[in-house]
Scaffold this motif. Structure first.
Motif, short mmCIF file in Angstrom:
data_model
loop_
_atom_site.label_atom_id
_atom_site.label_comp_id
_atom_site.label_asym_id
_atom_site.label_seq_id
_atom_site.Cartn_x
_atom_site.Cartn_y
_atom_site.Cartn_z
N SER A 2 -75.29 -57.78 -93.19
CA SER A 2 -74.57 -57.96 -91.95
C SER A 2 -73.32 -57.10 -91.91
O SER A 2 -72.76 -56.75 -92.96
CB SER A 2 -74.20 -59.43 -91.74
N PHE A 3 -72.93 -56.77 -90.71
CA PHE A 3 -71.65 -56.11 -90.48
C PHE A 3 -71.09 -56.73 -89.23
O PHE A 3 -71.78 -56.87 -88.23
CB PHE A 3 -71.82 -54.60 -90.27
N SER A 4 -69.83 -57.13 -89.27
CA SER A 4 -69.25 -57.71 -88.07
C SER A 4 -67.79 -57.34 -87.92
O SER A 4 -67.09 -57.06 -88.89
CB SER A 4 -69.40 -59.23 -88.09
N SER A 6 -64.30 -58.84 -86.64
CA SER A 6 -63.76 -60.17 -86.47
C SER A 6 -62.41 -60.16 -85.76
O SER A 6 -61.43 -59.63 -86.29
CB SER A 6 -63.59 -60.82 -87.85
N ILE A 10 -59.96 -63.34 -91.19
CA ILE A 10 -61.05 -63.37 -92.17
C ILE A 10 -60.58 -64.26 -93.31
O ILE A 10 -59.61 -63.94 -93.99
CB ILE A 10 -61.37 -61.95 -92.69
N SER A 24 -58.02 -56.60 -103.45
CA SER A 24 -58.49 -57.64 -104.35
C SER A 24 -59.98 -57.42 -104.61
O SER A 24 -60.76 -57.25 -103.67
CB SER A 24 -58.27 -59.01 -103.70
N VAL C 28 -61.58 -57.39 -101.00
CA VAL C 28 -60.77 -57.70 -99.83
C VAL C 28 -59.63 -56.68 -99.76
O VAL C 28 -58.91 -56.48 -100.73
CB VAL C 28 -60.17 -59.11 -99.91
N GLY C 56 -71.60 -49.57 -88.90
CA GLY C 56 -71.34 -50.50 -90.00
C GLY C 56 -72.63 -51.05 -90.56
O GLY C 56 -72.82 -51.12 -91.78
N MET C 57 -73.53 -51.44 -89.69
CA MET C 57 -74.81 -51.99 -90.13
C MET C 57 -75.64 -50.94 -90.85
O MET C 57 -76.31 -51.23 -91.84
CB MET C 57 -75.57 -52.53 -88.91
N CYS C 73 -72.76 -57.67 -97.28
CA CYS C 73 -72.21 -57.91 -95.95
C CYS C 73 -70.78 -57.40 -95.89
O CYS C 73 -70.08 -57.28 -96.90
CB CYS C 73 -72.30 -59.38 -95.54
N CYS C 74 -70.36 -57.07 -94.71
CA CYS C 74 -69.04 -56.51 -94.50
C CYS C 74 -68.46 -57.06 -93.21
O CYS C 74 -69.15 -57.12 -92.19
CB CYS C 74 -69.13 -54.98 -94.41
N ARG C 75 -67.22 -57.49 -93.28
CA ARG C 75 -66.50 -57.90 -92.07
C ARG C 75 -65.25 -57.06 -91.96
O ARG C 75 -64.55 -56.86 -92.96
CB ARG C 75 -66.09 -59.39 -92.17
N HIS C 76 -64.97 -56.60 -90.75
CA HIS C 76 -63.74 -55.84 -90.55
C HIS C 76 -62.95 -56.50 -89.42
O HIS C 76 -63.49 -56.80 -88.37
CB HIS C 76 -64.04 -54.39 -90.19
N ARG C 77 -61.71 -56.70 -89.67
CA ARG C 77 -60.85 -57.34 -88.69
C ARG C 77 -60.45 -56.37 -87.58
O ARG C 77 -60.27 -55.17 -87.84
CB ARG C 77 -59.59 -57.84 -89.42
N VAL C 78 -60.33 -56.87 -86.36
CA VAL C 78 -59.72 -56.10 -85.28
C VAL C 78 -58.58 -56.91 -84.67
O VAL C 78 -58.48 -58.12 -84.90
CB VAL C 78 -60.75 -55.74 -84.17
N ALA C 86 -56.26 -60.32 -94.29
CA ALA C 86 -57.38 -59.48 -94.72
C ALA C 86 -57.82 -58.56 -93.60
O ALA C 86 -58.03 -58.99 -92.47
CB ALA C 86 -58.54 -60.35 -95.17
N ALA C 87 -57.95 -57.27 -93.93
CA ALA C 87 -58.42 -56.29 -92.96
C ALA C 87 -59.92 -56.06 -93.11
O ALA C 87 -60.63 -55.86 -92.14
CB ALA C 87 -57.68 -54.97 -93.16
N ILE C 88 -60.38 -56.07 -94.35
CA ILE C 88 -61.81 -55.84 -94.59
C ILE C 88 -62.28 -56.68 -95.77
O ILE C 88 -61.54 -56.88 -96.74
CB ILE C 88 -62.09 -54.33 -94.85
N HIS C 89 -63.47 -57.19 -95.66
CA HIS C 89 -64.07 -57.99 -96.71
C HIS C 89 -65.50 -57.51 -96.91
O HIS C 89 -66.28 -57.48 -95.97
CB HIS C 89 -64.07 -59.48 -96.30
N VAL C 111 -67.22 -47.22 -94.98
CA VAL C 111 -66.67 -47.85 -93.77
C VAL C 111 -65.38 -47.15 -93.37
O VAL C 111 -65.16 -46.83 -92.20
CB VAL C 111 -66.45 -49.36 -93.98
#
Lengths: 135, 80, 135, 80
Positions: A2-4, A6, A10, A24, C28, C56-57, C73-78, C86-89, C111
């Motif tokens: 997955s990619f999202s 947010s 987070i 980290s 993170v 991203g996907m 999986c990856c999450r990026h904050r906006v 956290a900006a990216i996980h 990314v």
């Protein structure tokens, strides 16, 4: 997979409150259901507690100096573990991601190589044995 | 004769059938003592595969033992 | 800095229930209070949502093939982020630790290099600017 | 004249003062269109620093534009 993106916070557990630390990296090693082709049903870790604690702490402190990271911690499980349970957890906090990845990896490798902890594997066929790396 | 305390872990503990033992020995070095214990308990590991701890520190197998020492022989470690 | 032996379960959030996956690495990246010597007070991320999601996907799926990992999986904050947020996980699950570390690091790097997300830094002196990497 | 939709993000959005615009242009390529917009809005970035997207895909600046295209010019990305 997955990619999202947010728009809200987070939630990621990160170490400490040092705001100069931007990266980290954490590692979890957990019990797999297979090792070198044999079906594993459980694991047991036994440690020489006093020396394991001393040597483990030495590794973590050495990592902080060697990689100029802000913080590091390591937990290692002892006793009997079911499949999927975490055996080792390492977490590193640092200014930038390079050192964070390198230090985390280094700690995992050093703990495996230096800390007096032993692993017994239990197999599907009823056999169990203490592993002898390279033996 | 020297009197030392030896603790056993993992494969050594299972082979010895005990977690620790007070042992009277004429061994000079840790290597000598490991040789004695290997015979006594039938440990599978050769001296070259084993490390040692003396009084809660890592120790070379060449080190001389003294009465009162707290000794542990370490099979190859396998954490993580 | 700490090292401990845990006789009870180590609570570590790991991805999924695939019992052949023995290693999990997560990263993170969070907002630091300083960048290139300037005092940062906040960050803002803006994304070209549709293309960011697609790209991203693509990166996450490419990582799975390239490193033979089990899951990523990856999450990026906006939006606007405070210090420490956290900006990216990124989280990766794989059979062994080598691929897990390599894949996690690769995803973070890709990314940063490929996904259409932009960062505005707010500084202590009241100035703010959109960063132009290498510009 | 071609009629295209252009969306603006980040530094381009702030310089243009709008998030998107329907634009009538005689530009042949994306590069030509960027040149027009750069003049119109005073974008600081040179053509060589910019990438483009056409109809939600990455696109080369050499690509020819067509009426109805949905176009985005991308400043250097800075995620993570």
């Amino acid at each position: 997979m997955s990619f999202s993106l947010s728009p809200t916070a987070i939630d990621s557990p990160v170490l400490g409150g040092d705001l100069s630390a931007g990266a980290s990296v954490s590692f979890v090693g957990r019990v797999r259901n297979v090792n070198e082709g044999r079906s594993v049903t459980a694991l047991e870790y036994e440690a020489f507690d006093e020396l394991a604690a001393t040597e483990g702490m030495r590794i973590v402190e050495e990592a902080v100096r060697r990689f100029s990271i802000v913080h590091a911690c390591c937990r290692h499980r002892v006793g009997k573990l079911a499949l999927g349970e975490a055996a080792i957890h390492v977490e590193v906090l640092s200014g930038h991601r390079d050192e964070a990845f390198n230090a985390c990896r280094w700690i995992v490798d050093e703990v495996k190589a230096r800390v007096p902890i032993w692993k017994k594997e239990y197999y599907e066929d009823g056999v169990s044995e203490w592993l002898v790396p390279g033996g | 004769m020297k009197h030392v305390n030896v603790r056993f872990f993992a494969a050594f503990r299972e082979a010895a059938g005990v977690s620790e033992a007070d042992i009277a020995t004429s061994a000079e070095t840790l290597a000598d003592l490991y040789g004695e214990l290997r015979l006594k308990y039938g440990f599978a590991l050769k001296e070259g595969q084993v490390k040692a701890s003396r009084n809660l520190q890592f120790a070379s197998l060449e080190e001389t033992i003294q009465s009162g020492d707290r000794i542990v022989f370490l099979p190859p470690v396998a954490g993580g």
